[in-house]
Each structure stands twice: as structure tokens, then as C-alpha cells.
Scaffold this motif. Structure first.
Motif, PDB file in Angstrom:
ATOM      1  N   ALA A  91      60.789  -1.089   9.280  1.00 22.60           N
ATOM      2  CA  ALA A  91      61.349   0.024   9.726  1.00 22.60           C
ATOM      3  C   ALA A  91      61.040   0.135  10.908  1.00 22.60           C
ATOM      4  CB  ALA A  91      60.436   1.132   8.931  1.00 22.60           C
ATOM      5  N   ILE A  92      62.313   0.596  11.808  1.00 21.58           N
ATOM      6  CA  ILE A  92      62.394   0.832  13.053  1.00 21.58           C
ATOM      7  C   ILE A  92      62.392   2.440  13.438  1.00 21.58           C
ATOM      8  CG2 ILE A  92      63.795   0.486  15.043  1.00 21.58           C
ATOM      9  CD1 ILE A  92      64.937  -1.894  13.779  1.00 21.58           C
ATOM     10  N   ARG A  93      61.374   2.650  14.271  1.00 25.15           N
ATOM     11  CA  ARG A  93      61.320   4.309  14.948  1.00 25.15           C
ATOM     12  C   ARG A  93      61.302   3.957  16.370  1.00 25.15           C
ATOM     13  NH1 ARG A  93      56.424   6.889  11.744  1.00 25.15           N
ATOM     14  NH2 ARG A  93      56.816   8.296  13.411  1.00 25.15           N
ATOM     15  N   ASP A  94      62.472   4.230  16.843  1.00 26.04           N
ATOM     16  CA  ASP A  94      62.737   3.938  18.070  1.00 26.04           C
ATOM     17  C   ASP A  94      63.276   5.273  19.054  1.00 26.04           C
ATOM     18  OD1 ASP A  94      63.709   3.262  20.806  1.00 26.04           O
ATOM     19  OD2 ASP A  94      64.060   1.061  20.268  1.00 26.04           O
ATOM     20  N   GLU A  95      62.414   5.795  19.516  1.00 22.96           N
ATOM     21  CA  GLU A  95      62.873   7.227  20.230  1.00 22.96           C
ATOM     22  C   GLU A  95      64.023   6.995  21.121  1.00 22.96           C
ATOM     23  OE1 GLU A  95      61.124  10.843  22.807  1.00 22.96           O
ATOM     24  OE2 GLU A  95      59.778   9.100  22.426  1.00 22.96           O
ATOM     25  N   VAL A 100      69.988   7.774  22.396  1.00 25.19           N
ATOM     26  CA  VAL A 100      71.481   7.315  22.548  1.00 25.19           C
ATOM     27  C   VAL A 100      72.229   7.819  21.507  1.00 25.19           C
ATOM     28  CG1 VAL A 100      72.767   5.328  22.303  1.00 25.19           C
ATOM     29  CG2 VAL A 100      70.597   4.977  23.497  1.00 25.19           C
ATOM     30  N   GLN A 101      71.776   8.119  20.388  1.00 19.68           N
ATOM     31  CA  GLN A 101      72.485   8.897  19.369  1.00 19.68           C
ATOM     32  C   GLN A 101      73.076  10.314  19.860  1.00 19.68           C
ATOM     33  OE1 GLN A 101      73.118   7.853  16.345  1.00 19.68           O
ATOM     34  NE2 GLN A 101      73.918   9.502  15.143  1.00 19.68           N
ATOM     35  N   ALA A 102      72.158  10.896  20.550  1.00 27.59           N
ATOM     36  CA  ALA A 102      72.555  12.412  21.035  1.00 27.59           C
ATOM     37  C   ALA A 102      73.073  12.631  22.512  1.00 27.59           C
ATOM     38  CB  ALA A 102      71.166  12.960  21.102  1.00 27.59           C
ATOM     39  N   CYS A 103      73.561  11.233  22.876  1.00 29.34           N
ATOM     40  CA  CYS A 103      73.908  11.182  24.481  1.00 29.34           C
ATOM     41  C   CYS A 103      75.219  11.971  24.726  1.00 29.34           C
ATOM     42  CB  CYS A 103      74.059   9.958  24.920  1.00 29.34           C
ATOM     43  SG  CYS A 103      75.488   8.828  24.460  1.00 29.34           S
ATOM     44  N   ASP A 104      76.226  12.142  23.499  1.00 34.49           N
ATOM     45  CA  ASP A 104      77.294  12.705  23.809  1.00 34.49           C
ATOM     46  C   ASP A 104      77.242  14.413  23.928  1.00 34.49           C
ATOM     47  OD1 ASP A 104      79.180  10.664  23.143  1.00 34.49           O
ATOM     48  OD2 ASP A 104      78.163  10.804  21.221  1.00 34.49           O
ATOM     49  N   VAL A 111      70.043   9.299  30.016  1.00 34.88           N
ATOM     50  CA  VAL A 111      69.904   8.408  28.771  1.00 34.88           C
ATOM     51  C   VAL A 111      69.983   6.908  29.423  1.00 34.88           C
ATOM     52  CG1 VAL A 111      70.903   7.381  26.760  1.00 34.88           C
ATOM     53  CG2 VAL A 111      70.421   9.771  27.015  1.00 34.88           C
ATOM     54  N   ARG A 112      71.060   6.763  30.406  1.00 31.12           N
ATOM     55  CA  ARG A 112      71.539   5.354  31.063  1.00 31.12           C
ATOM     56  C   ARG A 112      70.281   5.002  31.829  1.00 31.12           C
ATOM     57  NH1 ARG A 112      76.098   6.122  35.041  1.00 31.12           N
ATOM     58  NH2 ARG A 112      75.935   3.909  34.740  1.00 31.12           N
ATOM     59  N   GLY A 113      69.540   5.747  32.623  1.00 30.34           N
ATOM     60  CA  GLY A 113      68.302   5.427  33.199  1.00 30.34           C
ATOM     61  C   GLY A 113      67.163   5.126  32.152  1.00 30.34           C
ATOM     62  N   PHE A 114      67.241   5.449  30.850  1.00 29.66           N
ATOM     63  CA  PHE A 114      66.191   5.217  29.858  1.00 29.66           C
ATOM     64  C   PHE A 114      66.596   3.825  29.206  1.00 29.66           C
ATOM     65  CE2 PHE A 114      65.573   9.842  29.047  1.00 29.66           C
ATOM     66  CZ  PHE A 114      64.766  10.035  29.848  1.00 29.66           C
ATOM     67  N   VAL A 115      67.875   3.764  29.403  1.00 32.46           N
ATOM     68  CA  VAL A 115      68.177   2.291  28.906  1.00 32.46           C
ATOM     69  C   VAL A 115      68.134   1.364  29.993  1.00 32.46           C
ATOM     70  CG1 VAL A 115      70.372   0.869  28.243  1.00 32.46           C
ATOM     71  CG2 VAL A 115      70.198   3.210  27.226  1.00 32.46           C
ATOM     72  N   ARG A 116      68.186   1.636  31.308  1.00 31.70           N
ATOM     73  CA  ARG A 116      67.815   0.571  32.177  1.00 31.70           C
ATOM     74  C   ARG A 116      66.384   0.288  32.278  1.00 31.70           C
ATOM     75  NH1 ARG A 116      70.954   4.366  35.368  1.00 31.70           N
ATOM     76  NH2 ARG A 116      72.976   3.484  35.600  1.00 31.70           N
ATOM     77  N   GLU A 117      65.286   1.507  32.093  1.00 32.17           N
ATOM     78  CA  GLU A 117      64.028   1.238  32.098  1.00 32.17           C
ATOM     79  C   GLU A 117      63.759   0.486  30.684  1.00 32.17           C
ATOM     80  OE1 GLU A 117      61.954   4.928  31.793  1.00 32.17           O
ATOM     81  OE2 GLU A 117      62.842   5.565  33.592  1.00 32.17           O
ATOM     82  N   ARG A 118      64.433   0.407  29.673  1.00 35.87           N
ATOM     83  CA  ARG A 118      64.015  -0.369  28.612  1.00 35.87           C
ATOM     84  C   ARG A 118      64.404  -1.852  28.938  1.00 35.87           C
ATOM     85  NH1 ARG A 118      63.649   0.620  23.034  1.00 35.87           N
ATOM     86  NH2 ARG A 118      62.589   2.409  23.673  1.00 35.87           N
ATOM     87  N   MET A 119      65.551  -2.093  29.448  1.00 40.63           N
ATOM     88  CA  MET A 119      65.866  -3.424  30.004  1.00 40.63           C
ATOM     89  C   MET A 119      64.917  -4.088  30.797  1.00 40.63           C
ATOM     90  SD  MET A 119      70.040  -2.657  30.546  1.00 40.63           S
ATOM     91  CE  MET A 119      70.561  -4.482  30.905  1.00 40.63           C
TER      92      MET A 119
END
Length: 190
Positions: A91-95, A100-104, A111-119
Motif C-alpha cells: 500500500a503506497i501512501r505518498d504525499e 502531483v494529483q492536485a497540481c492543476d 510541485v515541480r520543485g518537490f519533484v526535483r527534490e524527490r529526484m
């Protein structure tokens, strides 16, 4: 799965202190099971009381005494029984996924910054996994290691952790490209 079995499996490597186990969890088990040092120490006490591990005190000068833990025969039997039970689905629970789901409707730049941090986090984990792989292989190639090593479980879980982080990087690049394209299109239409 409980922390119990992750600790028992980690002790297959041999005797370890709570501090050693915390390092093991941070380096080699973190790719599939996370635990704080406090959780580990509580679990070690429970496992010792249950007779699944044995504890001995090592007297130290200039430092507090430390307890060293080993797997008992009952602990090994418990692990054998555990490996016969089918695992529950992950079961994945990933904030980040919610963001990303709500980025629209949300702040796409954030959100782009958070994706970069995750990377970046994934790159760091891959570097740690590479060091662990080099240590496990100890100059051997993978085929030789898998054929000759006494225990291959740690390597197999390491392979899974690596593939997960590699996939996180591929996904992150894709998300960043798509969001950049959408931002560029939105700027051109305004």
C-alpha cells in the motif's frame, strides 16, 4: 509485515547492537522498510522478551555498556514460518503523489520543485545503494557473487531498491517535462 520480521531478517547478518541495526536499516533495509532507532530499540526489547533473539551486555570503558543481539533458534524458526505466509499487497501512501494529483489547481511551480527534490533524494539513495553493492560484491562480478555468496537476500532487496529509485528518476523527468510543456503552452496562449 511487522518490524519484528525486518529485525529478525537483519540479524541473519550476525550479532549486532541496536546502533548497528539502526545503521543497517538506514543503509540496506531502508529500501523496503523504514524504522526509527526508537522503534528498533523497542522491538529489540520485545523480541528478546519473546525469546526470538538473545541479548548480551558488552562492558565498555569510557562509554555506556552496549547490548549485542543475536538470532535464537526460535527466531530462525519464526522467520522460516514467516516466509511461508503470502505477503499483503503493498500500500503506497505518498504525499508527493497527492500534490502531483492536485497540481492543476495548486502551485505547479512548487510541485515541480518537490519533484526535483524527490529526484535528488533518489540520486542520493542510488549513490548509497551503489556503495553497498560495491561492498557486497567485493570485487566480484554480479554473476559470480550470486552463484557463490552465502546469502543473496540482501543483494536481491538491494536490486529492488535500485530499480525503484531508477524508476523514480525516470518518472520525475517525465513529470518535469510534461509540466514544463504545459506551462510553456499556457504562457503562449495568454
Amino acid at each position: 509485515m511487522s518490524l519484528k520480521h525486518a529485525v529478525l531478517a537483519a540479524l541473519l547478518e550476525g550479532e549486532a547492537s541496536g546502533y548497528d541495526l539502526a545503521k543497517i536499516f538506514d543503509v540496506s533495509v531502508a529500501n523496503f522498510w523504514a524504522a526509527t532507532p526508537q522503534q528498533l530499540y523497542r522491538e529489540l526489547d520485545r523480541l528478546s522478551e519473546a525469546g526470538l533473539i538473545a541479548a548480551r551486555v558488552v562492558q565498555q570503558e569510557r562509554r555506556p555498556n552496549k547490548r549485542m543481539f543475536t538470532l535464537t533458534e526460535a527466531g530462525r524458526e519464526d522467520l522460516v514460518a514467516y516466509t511461508t505466509n503470502p505477503p499483503r499487497p503493498t500500500a503506497i501512501r505518498d504525499e508527493l503523489m497527492v500534490q502531483v494529483q492536485a497540481c492543476d489547481e495548486g502551485d505547479t511551480e512548487a510541485v515541480r520543485g518537490f519533484v526535483r527534490e524527490r529526484m535528488e533524494w533518489s540520486r542520493g539513495k542510488l549513490a548509497r545503494y551503489d556503495r553497498l553493492r560495491d561492498w557486497l560484491l567485493d570485487g566480484r562480478d554480479e554473476v559470480t557473487y550470486l552463484r557463490e555468496a552465502e546469502r543473496i537476500g540482501p543483494y536481491l532487496t538491494l536490486m529492488r531498491g535500485r530499480s525503484l529509485e531508477e524508476e523514480n528518476l525516470r518518472w520525475g523527468e517525465q513529470v518535469l517535462t510534461i509540466l514544463e510543456q504545459r506551462l510553456s503552452s499556457a504562457k503562449q496562449t495568454h
